[in-house]
Design a protein around this motif. Structure first.
Motif, PDB file in Angstrom:
ATOM      1  N   VAL A 175     -60.923 -52.948 -17.229  1.00 29.38           N
ATOM      2  CA  VAL A 175     -61.077 -54.398 -17.344  1.00 29.38           C
ATOM      3  C   VAL A 175     -60.821 -55.075 -16.003  1.00 29.38           C
ATOM      4  CG1 VAL A 175     -60.282 -56.503 -18.497  1.00 29.38           C
ATOM      5  CG2 VAL A 175     -60.434 -54.353 -19.780  1.00 29.38           C
ATOM      6  N   GLY A 176     -59.602 -54.925 -15.472  1.00 31.63           N
ATOM      7  CA  GLY A 176     -59.289 -55.544 -14.193  1.00 31.63           C
ATOM      8  C   GLY A 176     -58.688 -56.929 -14.323  1.00 31.63           C
ATOM      9  N   PHE A 177     -58.773 -57.691 -13.243  1.00 29.30           N
ATOM     10  CA  PHE A 177     -57.951 -58.894 -13.100  1.00 29.30           C
ATOM     11  C   PHE A 177     -58.393 -60.086 -13.934  1.00 29.30           C
ATOM     12  CE2 PHE A 177     -61.318 -59.648 -10.092  1.00 29.30           C
ATOM     13  CZ  PHE A 177     -61.409 -61.017  -9.900  1.00 29.30           C
ATOM     14  N   GLU A 178     -59.576 -60.045 -14.540  1.00 27.56           N
ATOM     15  CA  GLU A 178     -59.997 -61.157 -15.403  1.00 27.56           C
ATOM     16  C   GLU A 178     -59.694 -60.862 -16.874  1.00 27.56           C
ATOM     17  OE1 GLU A 178     -63.487 -63.675 -14.526  1.00 27.56           O
ATOM     18  OE2 GLU A 178     -64.035 -62.123 -13.072  1.00 27.56           O
ATOM     19  N   ALA A 179     -58.684 -60.052 -17.122  1.00 24.99           N
ATOM     20  CA  ALA A 179     -58.325 -59.668 -18.490  1.00 24.99           C
ATOM     21  C   ALA A 179     -57.917 -60.883 -19.327  1.00 24.99           C
ATOM     22  CB  ALA A 179     -57.183 -58.653 -18.463  1.00 24.99           C
ATOM     23  N   ARG A 180     -58.260 -60.812 -20.593  1.00 24.20           N
ATOM     24  CA  ARG A 180     -57.812 -61.819 -21.549  1.00 24.20           C
ATOM     25  C   ARG A 180     -56.680 -61.254 -22.395  1.00 24.20           C
ATOM     26  NH1 ARG A 180     -60.834 -66.299 -21.847  1.00 24.20           N
ATOM     27  NH2 ARG A 180     -62.813 -66.284 -20.714  1.00 24.20           N
ATOM     28  N   GLY A 181     -55.980 -62.145 -23.072  1.00 26.25           N
ATOM     29  CA  GLY A 181     -54.876 -61.712 -23.901  1.00 26.25           C
ATOM     30  C   GLY A 181     -55.342 -61.001 -25.160  1.00 26.25           C
ATOM     31  N   HIS A 182     -54.405 -60.505 -25.935  1.00 25.56           N
ATOM     32  CA  HIS A 182     -54.688 -59.851 -27.202  1.00 25.56           C
ATOM     33  C   HIS A 182     -54.295 -60.778 -28.345  1.00 25.56           C
ATOM     34  CE1 HIS A 182     -54.158 -55.742 -24.999  1.00 25.56           C
ATOM     35  NE2 HIS A 182     -55.361 -56.257 -24.824  1.00 25.56           N
ATOM     36  N   GLY A 183     -54.924 -60.580 -29.514  1.00 22.98           N
ATOM     37  CA  GLY A 183     -54.575 -61.375 -30.683  1.00 22.98           C
ATOM     38  C   GLY A 183     -54.828 -62.852 -30.473  1.00 22.98           C
ATOM     39  N   LYS A 184     -53.832 -63.664 -30.743  1.00 25.83           N
ATOM     40  CA  LYS A 184     -53.988 -65.114 -30.647  1.00 25.83           C
ATOM     41  C   LYS A 184     -54.229 -65.589 -29.219  1.00 25.83           C
ATOM     42  CE  LYS A 184     -51.112 -66.027 -34.714  1.00 25.83           C
ATOM     43  NZ  LYS A 184     -49.866 -66.671 -35.224  1.00 25.83           N
ATOM     44  N   GLU A 185     -53.927 -64.754 -28.248  1.00 23.63           N
ATOM     45  CA  GLU A 185     -54.105 -65.137 -26.841  1.00 23.63           C
ATOM     46  C   GLU A 185     -55.445 -64.676 -26.280  1.00 23.63           C
ATOM     47  OE1 GLU A 185     -50.613 -63.444 -25.006  1.00 23.63           O
ATOM     48  OE2 GLU A 185     -49.514 -65.324 -25.267  1.00 23.63           O
TER      49      GLU A 185
ATOM     50  N   HIS B  52     -55.092 -63.644 -19.210  1.00 26.99           N
ATOM     51  CA  HIS B  52     -53.749 -63.121 -18.936  1.00 26.99           C
ATOM     52  C   HIS B  52     -53.944 -61.851 -18.098  1.00 26.99           C
ATOM     53  CE1 HIS B  52     -51.584 -65.730 -21.843  1.00 26.99           C
ATOM     54  NE2 HIS B  52     -52.749 -65.697 -22.473  1.00 26.99           N
ATOM     55  N   PRO B  53     -53.963 -61.980 -16.777  1.00 30.61           N
ATOM     56  CA  PRO B  53     -54.435 -60.885 -15.923  1.00 30.61           C
ATOM     57  C   PRO B  53     -53.623 -59.603 -15.977  1.00 30.61           C
ATOM     58  CG  PRO B  53     -53.523 -62.699 -14.607  1.00 30.61           C
ATOM     59  CD  PRO B  53     -53.652 -63.202 -15.997  1.00 30.61           C
ATOM     60  N   ALA B  54     -52.376 -59.659 -16.433  1.00 30.57           N
ATOM     61  CA  ALA B  54     -51.571 -58.433 -16.495  1.00 30.57           C
ATOM     62  C   ALA B  54     -51.576 -57.786 -17.879  1.00 30.57           C
ATOM     63  CB  ALA B  54     -50.131 -58.728 -16.087  1.00 30.57           C
ATOM     64  N   THR B  55     -52.309 -58.395 -18.827  1.00 29.71           N
ATOM     65  CA  THR B  55     -52.256 -57.926 -20.218  1.00 29.71           C
ATOM     66  C   THR B  55     -52.608 -56.457 -20.360  1.00 29.71           C
ATOM     67  OG1 THR B  55     -52.730 -60.100 -21.142  1.00 29.71           O
ATOM     68  CG2 THR B  55     -53.270 -58.204 -22.509  1.00 29.71           C
ATOM     69  N   VAL B  56     -53.716 -56.049 -19.764  1.00 31.08           N
ATOM     70  CA  VAL B  56     -54.190 -54.679 -19.969  1.00 31.08           C
ATOM     71  C   VAL B  56     -53.206 -53.673 -19.380  1.00 31.08           C
ATOM     72  CG1 VAL B  56     -55.999 -53.027 -19.381  1.00 31.08           C
ATOM     73  CG2 VAL B  56     -56.617 -55.305 -20.178  1.00 31.08           C
TER      74      VAL B  56
ATOM     75  N   SER C   4     -47.554 -60.291 -13.127  1.00 27.67           N
ATOM     76  CA  SER C   4     -46.267 -60.033 -13.757  1.00 27.67           C
ATOM     77  C   SER C   4     -46.352 -58.739 -14.570  1.00 27.67           C
ATOM     78  CB  SER C   4     -45.876 -61.213 -14.665  1.00 27.67           C
ATOM     79  OG  SER C   4     -44.593 -61.014 -15.208  1.00 27.67           O
ATOM     80  N   ILE C   5     -46.192 -57.627 -13.870  1.00 24.92           N
ATOM     81  CA  ILE C   5     -46.342 -56.312 -14.481  1.00 24.92           C
ATOM     82  C   ILE C   5     -44.969 -55.748 -14.848  1.00 24.92           C
ATOM     83  CG2 ILE C   5     -47.119 -53.936 -14.063  1.00 24.92           C
ATOM     84  CD1 ILE C   5     -49.188 -55.128 -12.135  1.00 24.92           C
ATOM     85  N   SER C   6     -44.874 -55.160 -16.027  1.00 24.51           N
ATOM     86  CA  SER C   6     -43.619 -54.562 -16.483  1.00 24.51           C
ATOM     87  C   SER C   6     -43.457 -53.170 -15.874  1.00 24.51           C
ATOM     88  CB  SER C   6     -43.585 -54.475 -18.004  1.00 24.51           C
ATOM     89  OG  SER C   6     -42.380 -53.897 -18.441  1.00 24.51           O
ATOM     90  N   LEU C   7     -43.199 -53.149 -14.573  1.00 26.85           N
ATOM     91  CA  LEU C   7     -43.076 -51.860 -13.887  1.00 26.85           C
ATOM     92  C   LEU C   7     -41.903 -51.043 -14.433  1.00 26.85           C
ATOM     93  CD1 LEU C   7     -44.328 -50.145 -11.664  1.00 26.85           C
ATOM     94  CD2 LEU C   7     -42.770 -51.225 -10.033  1.00 26.85           C
ATOM     95  N   GLY C   8     -40.896 -51.747 -14.946  1.00 33.83           N
ATOM     96  CA  GLY C   8     -39.763 -51.031 -15.529  1.00 33.83           C
ATOM     97  C   GLY C   8     -40.177 -50.148 -16.690  1.00 33.83           C
ATOM     98  N   THR C   9     -41.159 -50.609 -17.467  1.00 35.47           N
ATOM     99  CA  THR C   9     -41.668 -49.788 -18.570  1.00 35.47           C
ATOM    100  C   THR C   9     -42.311 -48.517 -18.033  1.00 35.47           C
ATOM    101  OG1 THR C   9     -42.058 -51.744 -19.938  1.00 35.47           O
ATOM    102  CG2 THR C   9     -43.232 -49.726 -20.544  1.00 35.47           C
ATOM    103  N   GLY C  10     -43.132 -48.688 -17.003  1.00 36.88           N
ATOM    104  CA  GLY C  10     -43.774 -47.526 -16.397  1.00 36.88           C
ATOM    105  C   GLY C  10     -42.773 -46.560 -15.812  1.00 36.88           C
ATOM    106  N   TRP C  11     -41.731 -47.096 -15.192  1.00 40.55           N
ATOM    107  CA  TRP C  11     -40.699 -46.234 -14.596  1.00 40.55           C
ATOM    108  C   TRP C  11     -39.936 -45.492 -15.684  1.00 40.55           C
ATOM    109  CZ3 TRP C  11     -35.583 -45.120 -14.551  1.00 40.55           C
ATOM    110  CH2 TRP C  11     -35.076 -44.443 -13.420  1.00 40.55           C
ATOM    111  N   ALA C  12     -39.523 -46.221 -16.720  1.00 39.84           N
ATOM    112  CA  ALA C  12     -38.728 -45.618 -17.781  1.00 39.84           C
ATOM    113  C   ALA C  12     -39.479 -44.502 -18.495  1.00 39.84           C
ATOM    114  CB  ALA C  12     -38.302 -46.687 -18.782  1.00 39.84           C
ATOM    115  N   LYS C  13     -40.822 -44.642 -18.578  1.00 37.27           N
ATOM    116  CA  LYS C  13     -41.630 -43.643 -19.279  1.00 37.27           C
ATOM    117  C   LYS C  13     -42.202 -42.581 -18.334  1.00 37.27           C
ATOM    118  CE  LYS C  13     -44.202 -45.114 -22.746  1.00 37.27           C
ATOM    119  NZ  LYS C  13     -45.202 -45.886 -23.523  1.00 37.27           N
ATOM    120  N   SER C  14     -41.855 -42.653 -17.048  1.00 37.67           N
ATOM    121  CA  SER C  14     -42.350 -41.692 -16.043  1.00 37.67           C
ATOM    122  C   SER C  14     -43.876 -41.607 -16.049  1.00 37.67           C
ATOM    123  CB  SER C  14     -41.752 -40.295 -16.281  1.00 37.67           C
ATOM    124  OG  SER C  14     -40.363 -40.301 -16.058  1.00 37.67           O
ATOM    125  N   LEU C  15     -44.509 -42.773 -16.057  1.00 33.32           N
ATOM    126  CA  LEU C  15     -45.963 -42.816 -16.059  1.00 33.32           C
ATOM    127  C   LEU C  15     -46.514 -42.709 -14.639  1.00 33.32           C
ATOM    128  CD1 LEU C  15     -46.545 -45.737 -18.593  1.00 33.32           C
ATOM    129  CD2 LEU C  15     -46.650 -43.283 -19.057  1.00 33.32           C
TER     130      LEU C  15
END
Length: 406
Positions: free
Chosen positions: A271-281, A286-290, A328-339
Motif C-alpha cells: 500500500v505505502g504512504f497513502e494508506a487509509r484506516g481500517h473499519g470506521k477510519e 492514516h499513513p502508518a495504519t498498514v 507514528s510507527i509502533s516500532l516497539g511492537t516490531g522489536w518485542a516480536k523480533s520482526l
C-alpha cells in the motif's frame, strides 16, 4: 529520426500527451532533470522503440500531487522495448533485440551494483543512492511512457528475451518484469514466504496482486489479500487468494476466521504512504495504519516485506510529520516480536531473469492475475483517471501499436 510522443505530468490530477524530442545519447535539461546530469554522455546506452510501458501506482502518487514532481515531467518507469539504436560503447545488445528494462537504473560498476543492490546504485543519481526513469528526485532520467526512450548502461541493465516471436506472444506477461512482478516477488521473498507459509498481503492493487502471485509461486499454503476495494478483492480471489475487506474492521479478526488463529507467518505492505484506516477510519488517510497492522498480525520471529512506497516529501500529508515522511510507527511492537523489515526499491535485476523463465515456461500467469489491459498512448489520461478511481486493471500503454490485442 522523427519526433516522439510521451505522457507528462500536467499538474495535480492531470496527465497529457505531448510532443517531445527523440532521445539522443546525451542528457539534456528538462523538467526534473538533475542539473549535475545535464550534458552527461550516454555512449553506453541504447534507444528503444517502446513495445509496452505501464501505468504504475507510484506514478499515481505524483499525479495526485503527493510528491514534489515538477509539471512537464515525462512519466513512466515500466518499460519493455525493441532496440533501434546502440551507442558506440554498447557491445552485447544489438538492434532488433526485444528487452525488459529494470525500473531502477544502475551502472554495474559501483560497490552496490557489484553486490546486487541495484536499487541503490551510487553513480546514476547525484542527490542520493538509487534512480529510476520518469520519477521525482531520481536523477531526472526521462520517462518511458513514450514512443522512444533512452536506456543507459545497456549491456548491464537490459534483460534480452531469448526469442522475439515468443516474447511478443507473451508480451503482456513479460512487461510486468520491469517493475511490479519483481517488486511483488521481492516483497514476498523478503517476508520469508516459503513452502507452507501463511501470508497476508495488504493492498490488492497491481503490486499487491503481484506479491500474492509471487507468494503462490514460492509455495505459500494460504495467501490472504486485504483491501477496501471489492472489485480488486474479486480479482485476488480469481486466482485462488482468500480476501479480507479492511473497511469492515481489523484484518486480524478476519484472519482468525480464515486460519483459526489471528496471525500469519509473513506480511507484505503493498500500500505505502497513502494508506487509509481500517473499519470506521477507512474513509480517512492514516499513513502508518498498514505498517502497524502488519506488525500486530505477523507472528513473532516473522518478517515484513515492504514494497509499498514511502517518501520523504509529501505536500498532501495529513500532518506536518507526514509531509516529511515521519510516521507514528509502533516500532516497539516490531522489536518485542523480533520482526525483520525490508524496505526500499526492489533490486529488479536480482529476480527478473528467473521470473522471465517462469513466464516463458508457463509456470505463472502474471498478466491474467493483475488483469493487464492494453490501451493506446492517447488513452493514457483516461487510463490514469480510471486507475485512480480503483479500477481492478493494470493498464499497459501500447505507444507504437506493437501489442496485438485479441
Amino acid at each position: 529520426m522523427g519526433g516522439n510522443k510521451a505522457i507528462s505530468y500536467a499538474g495535480t490530477g492531470k496527465v497529457e500527451v505531448i510532443d517531445t524530442d527523440y532521445p539522443t545519447f546525451e542528457l539534456k535539461d528538462g523538467p526534473g532533470v538533475n542539473p549535475a546530469n545535464i550534458g552527461r554522455k550516454v555512449d553506453h546506452g541504447v534507444i528503444l522503440k517502446t513495445v509496452a510501458t505501464n501505468i504504475c501506482g507510484s506514478d499515481q502518487h505524483m499525479v495526485r500531487g503527493r510528491t514534489t514532481a515538477p509539471t512537464g515531467l515525462v512519466l513512466g518507469h515500466e518499460i519493455t522495448g525493441e532496440v533501434v539504436e546502440c551507442g558506440p560503447g554498447v557491445e552485447f545488445i544489438k538492434e532488433g533485440d526485444i528487452v525488459s528494462v529494470p525500473f531502477n537504473i544502475s551502472c554495474g560498476r559501483c560497490r552496490n551494483c557489484k553486490e546486487r543492490k541495484t536499487g541503490i546504485c551510487l553513480n546514476v543519481n547525484p542527490d542520493r543512492p538509487g534512480s529510476a526513469y520518469g520519477y521525482v528526485d531520481m536523477g531526472g532520467w526521462v520517462g518511458g511512457q513514450a514512443q522512444y526512450v533512452l536506456v543507459p548502461y545497456a549491456d548491464w541493465n537490459l534483460l534480452k528475451f531469448p526469442d522475439r516471436d515468443q516474447a511478443m506472444e507473451k508480451i503482456l506477461d513479460l512487461t510486468m518484469l520491469s517493475d511490479i512482478f519483481p517488486t511483488g516477488y521481492h516483497g514476498a521473498y523478503t517476508a520469508g514466504v516459503t513452502t507452507g507459509s501463511t501470508v497476508y498481503v495488504a493492498g490488492a492493487g497491481p503490486v499487491g496482486l503481484a506479491a500474492a502471485t509471487a507468494a503462490q509461486l514460492l509455495g505459500a499454503a494460504v495467501v490472504i489479500v486485504g483491501d477496501l476495494n471489492e472489485e480488486r478483492l474479486a480479482q485476488a480471489r480469481s486466482f485462488g487468494c482468500e480476501t479480507v475487506d479492511v473497511s469492515k474492521g481489523d484484518p486480524k479478526d478476519q484472519l482468525e476466521q480464515i486460519l483459526g488463529v489471528p496471525e500469519v507467518d509473513c506480511g507484505v505492505d503493498a500500500v505505502g504512504f497513502e494508506a487509509r484506516g481500517h473499519g470506521k477510519e477507512a474513509a480517512t488517510e492514516h499513513p502508518a495504519t498498514v505498517l502497524n497492522s502488519l506488525m500486530g498480525l505477523t507472528a513473532a520471529g516473522g518478517a515484513l516485506g515492504i514494497p509499498g512506497l514511502y517518501v520523504t516529501g509529501d505536500p498532501g500529508g495529513v500532518d506536518e510529520a507526514a509531509k516529511v515522511g515521519s510516521l507514528s510507527i509502533s516500532l516497539g511492537t516490531g522489536w518485542a516480536k523480533s520482526l525483520n523489515f525490508t524496505t526500499g526499491q526492489c533490486p529488479v535485476m536480482k529476480y527478473h531473469r528467473g521470473l522471465m523463465m517462469a513466464i516463458l515456461h508457463d509456470k505463472v500467469q502474471i498478466a491474467k492475475n493483475v488483469n493487464a489491459t492494453a490501451i493506446p498512448l492517447e488513452e493514457a489520461p483516461q487510463g490514469y483517471a480510471d486507475f485512480d478511481k480503483g479500477a481492478a486493471k493494470k493498464y499497459v500503454l501500447n505507444p507504437n501499436d506493437m501489442i496485438k490485442v485479441a
